[in-house]
Design an enzyme around this catalytic site. Structure first.
Site, mmCIF file in Angstrom:
data_model
loop_
_atom_site.group_PDB
_atom_site.id
_atom_site.type_symbol
_atom_site.label_atom_id
_atom_site.label_comp_id
_atom_site.label_asym_id
_atom_site.label_seq_id
_atom_site.Cartn_x
_atom_site.Cartn_y
_atom_site.Cartn_z
ATOM 1 N N ASP A 79 -9.296 -9.238 -15.307
ATOM 2 C CA ASP A 79 -9.020 -9.381 -16.737
ATOM 3 C C ASP A 79 -10.218 -8.827 -17.530
ATOM 4 O OD1 ASP A 79 -7.030 -10.823 -18.743
ATOM 5 O OD2 ASP A 79 -9.018 -11.560 -19.287
ATOM 6 N N HIS B 243 -0.135 -11.986 -13.723
ATOM 7 C CA HIS B 243 -1.517 -11.679 -14.084
ATOM 8 C C HIS B 243 -2.542 -12.380 -13.207
ATOM 9 C CE1 HIS B 243 -4.764 -10.484 -16.755
ATOM 10 N NE2 HIS B 243 -5.148 -11.735 -16.849
#
Length: 354
Positions: A146, A345
């Site tokens: 991320d 994610h």
């Protein structure tokens, strides 16, 4: 480096796990990083020939312990692992000014942290070893997820002498641009990133910091908790919804995190509120100004070290197709791209064995 002989991966870290040491390093004036240090057996921190070292950078909204599955495995492989809480998170300093979160400064922080660990001065929790040194810059493997992945690419650009190899989970490399692109412009080009506009503004910060219940609901939603079923289906909250705050109180338990870990995250995020973590979304202007040296250089920056990007098949904000056409920023044969199938994610937890 040989693979472990056991086919069973070591158990993941738990809160207050004795397999890691919790330490601090002063990396700049007024900036202290909290970090975990995990080392392979029989290799003390003051050995003259330290083991190969990996530095792992977490993203938003997360903590160094996001790597809880990977750290024991890497240690079993023989690596020393440095896992900081990034600026604004956990027990690391939390500057109010978003300019302090620009990647150029983050890269300097990570370099100072690495030099601190390689100096062998990890028996105490503070150091002032941030002045110039004649010691050769150590070489590390650098990884991120991320925002930590985005930071990893930039650390490798600002501190190329330090990075021997790099990998990023869910975030491909984005080259600096000559023209400034504000968040509205980015959101028009990449609609899946429109939520960045809300996160950069004051509303989410104010709502999440209003109460511990709001904080817990926000984290539950981020980590897979869902709103009760309604006519429009089941899903998490939207930060741009008029009912954002009331929705936080309805979100169910996190699907991707145990109650024990959720309690730990709530405790850590309660230390300084959400301004620090959200400041990462308020740095576009600062980064663009700093990175003009790359954008306006006669030749673009090219990564000349082994590089890996792993995208997630079902990541709604960062779909795998975003990594297309990135090979041009890497020397021939230096970039490997993978797509992890069947996950979203949070790849570190959804398929840790892969």
């Amino acid at each position: 480096m040989p693979l472990p002989t056991s086919s069973t991966p070591p158990p993941p870290l738990v809160p207050n796990d004795p397999r890691v040491r919790h330490l601090e390093a002063r990396v700049a004036d007024g900036i202290v990083y909290h970090y975990m240090l995990a080392e392979p057996p029989l290799r003390g921190p003051r050995k003259s020939d330290p083991p190969p070292t990996i530095v792992l950078l977490h993203g938003w909204p997360d903590l160094g312990v996001t790597w809880r599955y990977q750290v024991p495995f890497l240690v079993e492989l023989g690596y020393r692992v440095i896992i900081p809480d990034m600026l604004g998170y956990g027990q690391t300093s939390k500057p109010h000014d978003p300019a302090e979160y620009a990647f150029k400064k983050i890269a300097a922080h990570i370099k100072a942290l690495v030099l601190h660990v390689f100096s062998g001065d990890t028996t105490t929790t503070t150091t002032t070893k941030t002045t110039k040194t004649t010691t050769a810059v150590p070489r590390i493997v650098l990884g991120g997820h991320d925002w930590g992945g985005f930071a990893a690419w930039r650390v490798a650009m600002w501190q190329p002498e330090m990075v021997a190899a790099i990998f990023s989970l869910t975030v491909h490399y984005n080259a600096p641009t000559r023209t400034y692109l504000d968040l509205e412009t980015v959101a028009r080009a990449v609609p899946t990133l429109r939520y960045h506009i809300q996160l950069a503004g004051p509303h989410v910060e104010a709502v999440v910091d209003r109460s511990t219940d709001n904080l817990r609901g926000f984290l539950n939603g981020i980590y897979g908790g869902a709103l009760p079923a309604s006519g429009s289906g089941v899903g998490g909250f939207r930060v741009d919804s008029p009912s954002f705050e009331s929705d936080l109180r309805k979100v169910g338990p996190a699907r991707l995190m145990s109650p024990e870990w959720m309690d730990h995250y709530v405790s850590e995020f309660s230390r300084g509120g959400f301004r620090g973590p959200l400041n990462w979304y308020r740095t576009r202007q600062h980064n663009w100004e700093d990175e003009s040296v790359f954008a306006n250089a006669p030749r673009p920056f090219v990564f000349a070290v082994p590089s890996l990007v792993v995208m997630a098949e079902h990541d709604p904000a960062l779909p795998p197709k975003q990594a297309d056409r990135t090979d041009r920023w890497f020397a021939p044969g230096m970039l490997r791209k993978e797509i992890l199938m069947g996950v979203g994610h949070w790849v570190l937890w959804e398929k840790p064995d892969e």
